[in-house]
Design an enzyme around this catalytic site. Sequence first.
Site, PDB file in Angstrom:
ATOM      1  N   PRO A 101     -20.865  71.492  -1.276  1.00  0.00           N
ATOM      2  CA  PRO A 101     -19.805  71.272  -2.263  1.00  0.00           C
ATOM      3  C   PRO A 101     -20.347  71.307  -3.698  1.00  0.00           C
ATOM      4  O   PRO A 101     -21.467  70.834  -3.946  1.00  0.00           O
ATOM      5  CB  PRO A 101     -19.243  69.895  -1.911  1.00  0.00           C
ATOM      6  N   LEU A 106     -25.104  67.280  -4.487  1.00  0.00           N
ATOM      7  CA  LEU A 106     -25.897  67.794  -3.363  1.00  0.00           C
ATOM      8  C   LEU A 106     -26.731  69.017  -3.748  1.00  0.00           C
ATOM      9  O   LEU A 106     -27.255  69.713  -2.874  1.00  0.00           O
ATOM     10  CB  LEU A 106     -24.994  68.120  -2.168  1.00  0.00           C
ATOM     11  N   ALA A 110     -28.755  74.505  -7.722  1.00  0.00           N
ATOM     12  CA  ALA A 110     -30.161  74.860  -7.491  1.00  0.00           C
ATOM     13  C   ALA A 110     -30.312  75.630  -6.181  1.00  0.00           C
ATOM     14  O   ALA A 110     -31.122  76.564  -6.080  1.00  0.00           O
ATOM     15  CB  ALA A 110     -31.024  73.592  -7.468  1.00  0.00           C
ATOM     16  N   ASP A 152     -34.174  68.795  -8.470  1.00  0.00           N
ATOM     17  CA  ASP A 152     -33.314  69.573  -7.563  1.00  0.00           C
ATOM     18  C   ASP A 152     -34.003  70.859  -7.130  1.00  0.00           C
ATOM     19  O   ASP A 152     -34.119  71.152  -5.932  1.00  0.00           O
ATOM     20  CB  ASP A 152     -31.994  69.952  -8.256  1.00  0.00           C
TER      21      ASP A 152
HETATM   22  O1  PMV Z   1     -26.094  65.779  -9.397  1.00  0.00           O
HETATM   23  P1  PMV Z   1     -27.318  66.460  -8.886  1.00  0.00           P
HETATM   24  O2  PMV Z   1     -27.392  66.530  -7.440  1.00  0.00           O
HETATM   25  O3  PMV Z   1     -27.555  67.760  -9.507  1.00  0.00           O
HETATM   26  O4  PMV Z   1     -28.561  65.509  -9.254  1.00  0.00           O
HETATM   27  C1  PMV Z   1     -28.947  65.287 -10.556  1.00  0.00           C
HETATM   28  C2  PMV Z   1     -30.051  64.294 -10.638  1.00  0.00           C
HETATM   29  C3  PMV Z   1     -30.190  63.692 -12.028  1.00  0.00           C
HETATM   30  O5  PMV Z   1     -31.296  62.801 -11.970  1.00  0.00           O
HETATM   31  C4  PMV Z   1     -28.945  62.893 -12.387  1.00  0.00           C
HETATM   32  C5  PMV Z   1     -30.428  64.746 -13.083  1.00  0.00           C
HETATM   33  C6  PMV Z   1     -31.790  65.409 -13.023  1.00  0.00           C
HETATM   34  O6  PMV Z   1     -31.934  66.467 -13.644  1.00  0.00           O
HETATM   35  O7  PMV Z   1     -32.711  64.872 -12.414  1.00  0.00           O
END
Ligand code: PMV
Length: 319
Positions: A101, A106, A110, A152
């Site tokens: 999603p 998640l 990336a 990510d």
């Molecule tokens: O929302 P996601 O799954 O892309 O995770 C981001 C993680 C953060 O720490 C909020 C941002 C980052 O770049 O590390």
Amino acid sequence: MPAITSTAPGKIILFGEHAVVYGRPAIAAPVEQVRARAVVMAEPGWTPGRVRIQAPDLGREDFLDELPQTDALGLAVRLVLERLGLERPPACTLRISSSIPIAAGLGSGAAISVALCRAFAQFLGAELDAAEVSALAFEVDRIYHGTPSGIDNTVIAYERPVFFVKGQPIQLLQPASPFTIVIGDTGVRSPTALAVGDLRRAWEADPGRYEPLFDAAGDIALAARRWIETGEVDRLGDLMNENQALLCEMGVSSPELDWLVEAARLAGAWGAKLSGGGRGGNMIALVPDELAPEVADSLRQNGAARTIITTIRAGRMPR
Ligand code: PMV
């Protein structure tokens, strides 16, 4: 020429999201149950250099030369061409699809970048290793996230649990014993860049309030690493709960996330927290193996749009 396919997993952040942007350690793991896929097909009848990008799930179909520099899919393709020193690749169609999603914490952005870069490079006769793919996906992630930490792209490119510190060489994590996580989706979509941007503004206005929260999250990630490596995974539950309390104080949780976190704990989870950017998206719960279906049921009864049961393990060696 046969079509070339590459896939990449989703990911969860077990500990330390947001604080990781400010240099504190964090722990993330791949989620095999959801994947992004890129397929590259030669178009021998077309003029060389013509590259079509299709993303049917997003209702997109574009030619590379018509895409702005800021387009994430176009950028991934251009970065591969640059890396391989090519200007006019053989004409082709790149088709992207994903069961991860979007804007849900998640790692969908990336994962798409990793699958796309790998498949396109392979189509062009090059095998990029995990470090190279990760570096390219990081460049693309800047578009999605603004100031990504790099966690990510790293966990997704290596497909292994990682202990991650921004700007430092990757440290792969070896869980001494596998453990079970239930993932619950609030169904609320929330772009990571928004939560990251809001927190940055709050931190700039009052660093004295946020620095200790980041320090505490970093300490939690360090402690968690130890219990993961010794296999005392039930001890991770309290750390998850503490991490969630910090994320609430950082202002990145939401009523929907808090509700599912509470539901998971009541259903017998050892601990639970949001995972990723927050404000919506997914939460995770650490559960005794035998309780996983029950916790997943309870999350759905409490409004989760979808649940996934996944196992965190050492995983296969990176390419
Ligand atoms: O929302 P996601 O799954 O892309 O995770 C981001 C993680 C953060 O720490 C909020 C941002 C980052 O770049 O590390």
